[in-house]
Scaffold this motif. Sequence first.
Motif, PDB file in Angstrom:
ATOM      1  N   LYS A  26     -49.249  17.972  11.277  1.00 16.01           N
ATOM      2  CA  LYS A  26     -49.046  19.386  10.949  1.00 16.01           C
ATOM      3  C   LYS A  26     -47.767  19.632  10.149  1.00 16.01           C
ATOM      4  CE  LYS A  26     -51.421  20.761  15.150  1.00 16.01           C
ATOM      5  NZ  LYS A  26     -51.242  21.290  16.500  1.00 16.01           N
ATOM      6  N   GLU A  28     -44.997  19.722   7.310  1.00 13.77           N
ATOM      7  CA  GLU A  28     -45.080  19.793   5.852  1.00 13.77           C
ATOM      8  C   GLU A  28     -43.847  19.164   5.219  1.00 13.77           C
ATOM      9  OE1 GLU A  28     -45.843  23.831   4.582  1.00 13.77           O
ATOM     10  OE2 GLU A  28     -47.991  23.422   4.666  1.00 13.77           O
ATOM     11  N   ASN A  30     -41.845  18.901   1.531  1.00 11.50           N
ATOM     12  CA  ASN A  30     -41.701  19.536   0.218  1.00 11.50           C
ATOM     13  C   ASN A  30     -40.932  18.597  -0.702  1.00 11.50           C
ATOM     14  OD1 ASN A  30     -42.706  22.368   0.774  1.00 11.50           O
ATOM     15  ND2 ASN A  30     -41.202  22.109   2.392  1.00 11.50           N
ATOM     16  N   VAL A  39     -46.295  20.055  -1.989  1.00 10.84           N
ATOM     17  CA  VAL A  39     -46.216  20.241  -0.547  1.00 10.84           C
ATOM     18  C   VAL A  39     -47.366  19.431   0.030  1.00 10.84           C
ATOM     19  CG1 VAL A  39     -46.283  21.863   1.379  1.00 10.84           C
ATOM     20  CG2 VAL A  39     -45.218  22.542  -0.788  1.00 10.84           C
ATOM     21  N   ILE A  40     -47.025  18.528   0.951  1.00  6.57           N
ATOM     22  CA  ILE A  40     -48.015  17.639   1.551  1.00  6.57           C
ATOM     23  C   ILE A  40     -47.773  17.619   3.053  1.00  6.57           C
ATOM     24  CG2 ILE A  40     -46.553  15.615   1.169  1.00  6.57           C
ATOM     25  CD1 ILE A  40     -49.115  13.984   0.612  1.00  6.57           C
ATOM     26  N   ASN A  41     -48.842  17.528   3.819  1.00  6.28           N
ATOM     27  CA  ASN A  41     -48.656  17.478   5.269  1.00  6.28           C
ATOM     28  C   ASN A  41     -48.678  16.032   5.755  1.00  6.28           C
ATOM     29  OD1 ASN A  41     -51.405  16.743   5.572  1.00  6.28           O
ATOM     30  ND2 ASN A  41     -52.030  18.865   5.865  1.00  6.28           N
ATOM     31  N   GLU A  45     -52.395  15.268   3.197  1.00  4.55           N
ATOM     32  CA  GLU A  45     -53.208  16.219   2.449  1.00  4.55           C
ATOM     33  C   GLU A  45     -52.273  17.102   1.631  1.00  4.55           C
ATOM     34  OE1 GLU A  45     -56.691  16.828   5.804  1.00  4.55           O
ATOM     35  OE2 GLU A  45     -54.894  18.081   5.885  1.00  4.55           O
ATOM     36  N   ILE A  46     -52.502  17.155   0.346  1.00  4.96           N
ATOM     37  CA  ILE A  46     -51.677  17.991  -0.520  1.00  4.96           C
ATOM     38  C   ILE A  46     -52.126  19.432  -0.332  1.00  4.96           C
ATOM     39  CG2 ILE A  46     -51.056  18.522  -2.905  1.00  4.96           C
ATOM     40  CD1 ILE A  46     -51.547  15.476  -3.439  1.00  4.96           C
ATOM     41  N   THR A  47     -51.175  20.284   0.034  1.00  2.20           N
ATOM     42  CA  THR A  47     -51.508  21.685   0.278  1.00  2.20           C
ATOM     43  C   THR A  47     -51.044  22.595  -0.851  1.00  2.20           C
ATOM     44  OG1 THR A  47     -49.485  21.994   1.577  1.00  2.20           O
ATOM     45  CG2 THR A  47     -51.482  21.381   2.784  1.00  2.20           C
ATOM     46  N   LYS A  48     -50.157  22.072  -1.706  1.00  2.00           N
ATOM     47  CA  LYS A  48     -49.677  22.880  -2.824  1.00  2.00           C
ATOM     48  C   LYS A  48     -49.175  21.956  -3.930  1.00  2.00           C
ATOM     49  CE  LYS A  48     -46.364  26.557  -3.899  1.00  2.00           C
ATOM     50  NZ  LYS A  48     -45.278  27.396  -3.356  1.00  2.00           N
TER      51      LYS A  48
END
Length: 95
Positions: A26, A28, A30, A39-41, A45-48
């Motif tokens: 969960k 993150e 940056n 931004v990756i968790n 998983e790349i979230t941004k």
Amino acid sequence: MDMKAMLKQAQKMQADLEKKQSELAKKEFNISKQGVEIVINGAKEITKLVIHPALIDEDDKETLEDLLILAFNEAISLISEEEAKIAPKANSLGF
């Protein structure tokens, strides 16, 4: 230490490990590299993904590609470092 106590301790350690792995998934990370922001968790998983408009140049796409590779690799490296902090406990459990 008797077997029952050892089993209980191993179960607690396993539960702690699973909790930390869940927390990492969960978390993150940056990363910003010369106009590229990722931004990756912890689940990788790349979230941004943000690319500064000045980097978008059809005549020089190699620079943008290189910056993306640098940012992605740094992101994965950060996650690997966090995983390594958890790993010693996993190894002691035989996982």
